[in-house]
Write a protein that holds these residues in place. Structure first.
Motif, PDB file in Angstrom:
ATOM      1  N   LEU A  81       0.799  -1.181  -0.237  1.00 11.17           N
ATOM      2  CA  LEU A  81       0.057  -0.119   0.145  1.00 11.17           C
ATOM      3  C   LEU A  81       0.921   1.258  -0.001  1.00 11.17           C
ATOM      4  O   LEU A  81       0.479   2.148  -0.632  1.00 11.17           O
ATOM      5  N   GLN A  82       2.017   1.352   0.787  1.00  9.27           N
ATOM      6  CA  GLN A  82       2.984   2.332   0.581  1.00  9.27           C
ATOM      7  C   GLN A  82       3.360   2.667  -0.763  1.00  9.27           C
ATOM      8  O   GLN A  82       3.327   3.810  -1.255  1.00  9.27           O
ATOM      9  N   VAL A  83       3.959   1.555  -1.335  1.00 15.03           N
ATOM     10  CA  VAL A  83       4.435   1.592  -2.504  1.00 15.03           C
ATOM     11  C   VAL A  83       3.520   2.094  -3.577  1.00 15.03           C
ATOM     12  O   VAL A  83       3.743   2.900  -4.493  1.00 15.03           O
ATOM     13  N   ALA A  84       2.265   1.492  -3.445  1.00 11.77           N
ATOM     14  CA  ALA A  84       1.433   1.860  -4.462  1.00 11.77           C
ATOM     15  C   ALA A  84       0.723   3.511  -4.363  1.00 11.77           C
ATOM     16  O   ALA A  84       0.528   4.108  -5.319  1.00 11.77           O
ATOM     17  N   ALA A  85       0.604   3.817  -3.063  1.00 11.90           N
ATOM     18  CA  ALA A  85       0.528   5.311  -2.631  1.00 11.90           C
ATOM     19  C   ALA A  85       1.454   6.277  -3.330  1.00 11.90           C
ATOM     20  O   ALA A  85       1.167   7.126  -4.145  1.00 11.90           O
ATOM     21  N   ILE A  86       2.626   5.959  -3.113  1.00  7.48           N
ATOM     22  CA  ILE A  86       3.928   6.733  -3.885  1.00  7.48           C
ATOM     23  C   ILE A  86       3.928   6.539  -5.229  1.00  7.48           C
ATOM     24  O   ILE A  86       3.809   7.832  -6.042  1.00  7.48           O
ATOM     25  N   ALA A  87       3.437   5.489  -5.902  1.00 12.30           N
ATOM     26  CA  ALA A  87       3.629   5.304  -7.305  1.00 12.30           C
ATOM     27  C   ALA A  87       2.438   6.155  -7.830  1.00 12.30           C
ATOM     28  O   ALA A  87       2.705   6.699  -9.030  1.00 12.30           O
ATOM     29  N   VAL A  88       1.249   6.091  -7.346  1.00  7.88           N
ATOM     30  CA  VAL A  88       0.062   6.839  -7.751  1.00  7.88           C
ATOM     31  C   VAL A  88       0.380   8.249  -7.772  1.00  7.88           C
ATOM     32  O   VAL A  88       0.179   8.916  -8.825  1.00  7.88           O
ATOM     33  N   VAL A  89       0.704   8.810  -7.010  1.00  9.96           N
ATOM     34  CA  VAL A  89       0.995  10.246  -6.717  1.00  9.96           C
ATOM     35  C   VAL A  89       2.205  10.768  -7.780  1.00  9.96           C
ATOM     36  O   VAL A  89       1.985  11.655  -8.478  1.00  9.96           O
ATOM     37  N   GLY A  90       3.211  10.128  -7.661  1.00 10.53           N
ATOM     38  CA  GLY A  90       4.303  10.252  -8.598  1.00 10.53           C
ATOM     39  C   GLY A  90       3.879  10.022 -10.263  1.00 10.53           C
ATOM     40  O   GLY A  90       4.126  10.880 -10.973  1.00 10.53           O
ATOM     41  N   ALA A  91       3.437   8.964 -10.419  1.00 13.49           N
ATOM     42  CA  ALA A  91       3.061   8.738 -11.824  1.00 13.49           C
ATOM     43  C   ALA A  91       1.914   9.531 -12.239  1.00 13.49           C
ATOM     44  O   ALA A  91       2.060  10.077 -13.554  1.00 13.49           O
ATOM     45  N   THR A  92       1.019   9.764 -11.361  1.00 16.59           N
ATOM     46  CA  THR A  92      -0.186  10.854 -11.818  1.00 16.59           C
ATOM     47  C   THR A  92       0.341  12.144 -12.169  1.00 16.59           C
ATOM     48  O   THR A  92       0.031  12.652 -13.378  1.00 16.59           O
ATOM     49  N   ILE A  93       1.176  12.811 -11.424  1.00 19.99           N
ATOM     50  CA  ILE A  93       1.796  13.866 -11.667  1.00 19.99           C
ATOM     51  C   ILE A  93       2.519  14.000 -12.936  1.00 19.99           C
ATOM     52  O   ILE A  93       2.309  15.000 -13.623  1.00 19.99           O
ATOM     53  N   LEU A  94       3.497  13.216 -12.904  1.00 23.38           N
ATOM     54  CA  LEU A  94       4.407  13.301 -13.983  1.00 23.38           C
ATOM     55  C   LEU A  94       3.643  12.870 -15.328  1.00 23.38           C
ATOM     56  O   LEU A  94       3.960  13.318 -16.153  1.00 23.38           O
ATOM     57  N   GLY A  95       2.907  11.710 -15.045  1.00 18.49           N
ATOM     58  CA  GLY A  95       2.479  11.271 -16.353  1.00 18.49           C
ATOM     59  C   GLY A  95       1.260  12.092 -17.120  1.00 18.49           C
ATOM     60  O   GLY A  95       1.098  12.325 -18.307  1.00 18.49           O
ATOM     61  N   SER A  96       0.486  13.066 -15.969  1.00 22.26           N
ATOM     62  CA  SER A  96      -0.546  13.897 -16.542  1.00 22.26           C
ATOM     63  C   SER A  96       0.112  15.184 -17.224  1.00 22.26           C
ATOM     64  O   SER A  96      -0.282  15.469 -18.379  1.00 22.26           O
ATOM     65  N   LEU A  97       1.305  15.655 -16.652  1.00 19.79           N
ATOM     66  CA  LEU A  97       1.894  16.683 -17.169  1.00 19.79           C
ATOM     67  C   LEU A  97       2.595  16.182 -18.795  1.00 19.79           C
ATOM     68  O   LEU A  97       2.469  16.830 -19.568  1.00 19.79           O
ATOM     69  N   LEU A  98       3.177  14.977 -18.662  1.00 15.50           N
ATOM     70  CA  LEU A  98       3.728  14.485 -20.067  1.00 15.50           C
ATOM     71  C   LEU A  98       2.578  14.190 -20.948  1.00 15.50           C
ATOM     72  O   LEU A  98       2.871  14.863 -22.313  1.00 15.50           O
ATOM     73  N   GLY A  99       1.297  13.758 -20.580  1.00 12.14           N
ATOM     74  CA  GLY A  99       0.302  13.566 -21.707  1.00 12.14           C
ATOM     75  C   GLY A  99      -0.353  14.938 -22.246  1.00 12.14           C
ATOM     76  O   GLY A  99      -0.422  14.886 -23.321  1.00 12.14           O
ATOM     77  N   LEU A 100      -0.338  15.737 -21.258  1.00 15.47           N
ATOM     78  CA  LEU A 100      -0.821  17.112 -21.761  1.00 15.47           C
ATOM     79  C   LEU A 100       0.203  17.765 -22.822  1.00 15.47           C
ATOM     80  O   LEU A 100      -0.232  18.542 -23.626  1.00 15.47           O
ATOM     81  N   GLY A 101       1.598  17.624 -22.194  1.00 12.75           N
ATOM     82  CA  GLY A 101       2.536  18.326 -23.143  1.00 12.75           C
ATOM     83  C   GLY A 101       2.633  17.521 -24.541  1.00 12.75           C
ATOM     84  O   GLY A 101       2.728  18.428 -25.567  1.00 12.75           O
ATOM     85  N   LEU A 102       2.307  16.295 -24.566  1.00 14.24           N
ATOM     86  CA  LEU A 102       2.672  15.490 -25.707  1.00 14.24           C
ATOM     87  C   LEU A 102       1.444  15.775 -26.730  1.00 14.24           C
ATOM     88  O   LEU A 102       1.526  15.888 -27.925  1.00 14.24           O
ATOM     89  N   ALA A 103       0.257  16.472 -26.140  1.00 18.10           N
ATOM     90  CA  ALA A 103      -1.004  16.748 -26.863  1.00 18.10           C
ATOM     91  C   ALA A 103      -1.127  18.055 -27.262  1.00 18.10           C
ATOM     92  O   ALA A 103      -1.598  18.165 -28.202  1.00 18.10           O
ATOM     93  N   ARG A 104      -0.271  18.769 -26.689  1.00 19.95           N
ATOM     94  CA  ARG A 104      -0.172  20.250 -27.236  1.00 19.95           C
ATOM     95  C   ARG A 104       1.002  20.618 -27.912  1.00 19.95           C
ATOM     96  O   ARG A 104       0.885  21.488 -28.867  1.00 19.95           O
ATOM     97  N   LEU A 105       2.199  19.980 -27.584  1.00 22.47           N
ATOM     98  CA  LEU A 105       3.378  20.410 -28.333  1.00 22.47           C
ATOM     99  C   LEU A 105       3.590  19.836 -29.621  1.00 22.47           C
ATOM    100  O   LEU A 105       3.339  18.532 -29.737  1.00 22.47           O
ATOM    101  N   LYS A 106       3.584  20.539 -30.684  1.00 25.08           N
ATOM    102  CA  LYS A 106       3.792  19.789 -32.008  1.00 25.08           C
ATOM    103  C   LYS A 106       5.305  20.198 -32.534  1.00 25.08           C
ATOM    104  O   LYS A 106       5.600  21.382 -32.638  1.00 25.08           O
ATOM    105  N   PHE A 107       6.038  19.406 -32.816  1.00 26.02           N
ATOM    106  CA  PHE A 107       7.504  19.825 -33.087  1.00 26.02           C
ATOM    107  C   PHE A 107       7.905  18.602 -34.124  1.00 26.02           C
ATOM    108  O   PHE A 107       7.191  17.445 -34.028  1.00 26.02           O
ATOM    109  N   ARG A 108       9.158  18.789 -34.982  1.00 25.71           N
ATOM    110  CA  ARG A 108       9.372  17.647 -35.652  1.00 25.71           C
ATOM    111  C   ARG A 108       9.881  16.625 -35.021  1.00 25.71           C
ATOM    112  O   ARG A 108      10.630  16.782 -33.970  1.00 25.71           O
ATOM    113  N   GLY A 109       9.427  15.461 -35.323  1.00 28.49           N
ATOM    114  CA  GLY A 109       9.806  14.242 -34.574  1.00 28.49           C
ATOM    115  C   GLY A 109       8.873  13.883 -33.504  1.00 28.49           C
ATOM    116  O   GLY A 109       9.002  13.039 -32.495  1.00 28.49           O
ATOM    117  N   SER A 110       7.772  14.615 -33.150  1.00 29.28           N
ATOM    118  CA  SER A 110       6.923  14.521 -31.913  1.00 29.28           C
ATOM    119  C   SER A 110       6.362  13.103 -32.138  1.00 29.28           C
ATOM    120  O   SER A 110       5.883  12.390 -31.102  1.00 29.28           O
TER     121      SER A 110
END
Length: 271
Positions: free
Chosen positions: A66-95
């Motif tokens: 439960l400790q590991v899952a809680a830490i993984a959820v917080v870390g992966a949700t914050i980083l993954g959400s920002l990464l997903g939003l960035g990939l959806a909005r940023l358009k560049f060569r090689g995206s």
């Protein structure tokens, strides 16, 4: 013309559900078996549930999980959400190639991921297993799942909504907080639940990064079933199934209540 599905399709669907849930039903039934031998039914008993809560190894491993899952959820949700939003909005060569690389941790065999993370952590910090190491490993492979879920939602958002908030005086952070995040909330919640399920269930990657005092529940169960499946393992599995079923029931009832409330609000307006 009748809208009822063909009988053969109904029978096939029932057979599929039977194959899916029959092993779970057998596991639940044998958690009440009066015999320690997992494959011989001798009678009904509830003794294995008190015995389970007296098993310090399983309870400690559940707490670590439960400790590991809680830490993984917080870390992966914050980083993954920002990464997903960035990939959806940023358009560049090689995206396109960059977005394809996001799938790499998902399609790479877990044993390869586990070994690579073990070597990486050993070379970086000399660690041979800890809760922190497992948490970082879980965040690493959960980020892709969250990012893909959020990216799919963010790609369909109307950018004019955030622009309208900026025109009305909101700051960039205020528009992000009060407009973008609420619109992405369903995808973020879905990604967080997916990350929790993946982290809670993981065995292969965890086994390469666990150490003394950092044994998770899947690793503990795997270690015990090598000597035979005990009714205590059936009992903890039954409790997990019951908790998941309860959560699904509550989510279903809340969804039904929300739909009924929306229909009640919309009916007077239609009239």
């Amino acid at each position: 013309m009748s809208n009822r599905p063909p009988r053969w399709l109904t029978a096939f669907s029932g057979l599929v559900y039977l194959v899916l849930f029959a092993p779970i039903v057998v596991l639940i039934a044998f958690s009440f078996n009066d015999s320690r031998r997992a494959f011989i039914w001798r009678g009904f008993t509830l003794d294995w549930y008190p015995a389970l809560f007296n098993n310090e190894d399983i309870i400690d491993s559940l707490w670590v999980t439960l400790q590991v899952a809680a830490i993984a959820v917080v870390g992966a949700t914050i980083l993954g959400s920002l990464l997903g939003l960035g990939l959806a909005r940023l358009k560049f060569r090689g995206s396109g190639a960059v977005q394809t690389l996001l799938l790499l941790p998902m399609i790479t065999p877990e044993i390869i991921v586990g070994i690579s993370l073990l070597v990486f952590f050993f070379q970086l910090i000399g660690s041979t297993g800890s809760i922190a190491q497992i948490s970082l490993a879980h965040i690493t492979f959960c980020i892709s799942y969250v990012a893909i879920t959020v990216r799919a939602r963010a790609a369909n958002l109307n950018p004019q909504l955030e622009e309208a908030a900026r025109d009305l005086g909101a700051s960039a952070f205020g528009a992000f907080r009060h407009v973008t995040v609420p619109l992405l909330a369903p995808a973020i919640a879905a990604g967080a639940m997916l990350a929790f399920a993946l982290s809670f269930d993981d065995l292969v990657i965890t086994s390469f990064n666990a150490g003394v005092g950092s044994t998770t529940l899947p690793v503990e169960i795997w270690s015990e079933i090598r000597f035979g499946v005990s009714p205590e393992i059936n009992a903890i599995s039954t409790i997990i199934v019951a908790v998941v079923a309860l959560i699904l029931l509550v989510a279903w009832r809340l969804g039904a209540f929300r739909n009924a409330a929306s229909a009640a609000v919309a009916e007077p307006e239609t009239a």
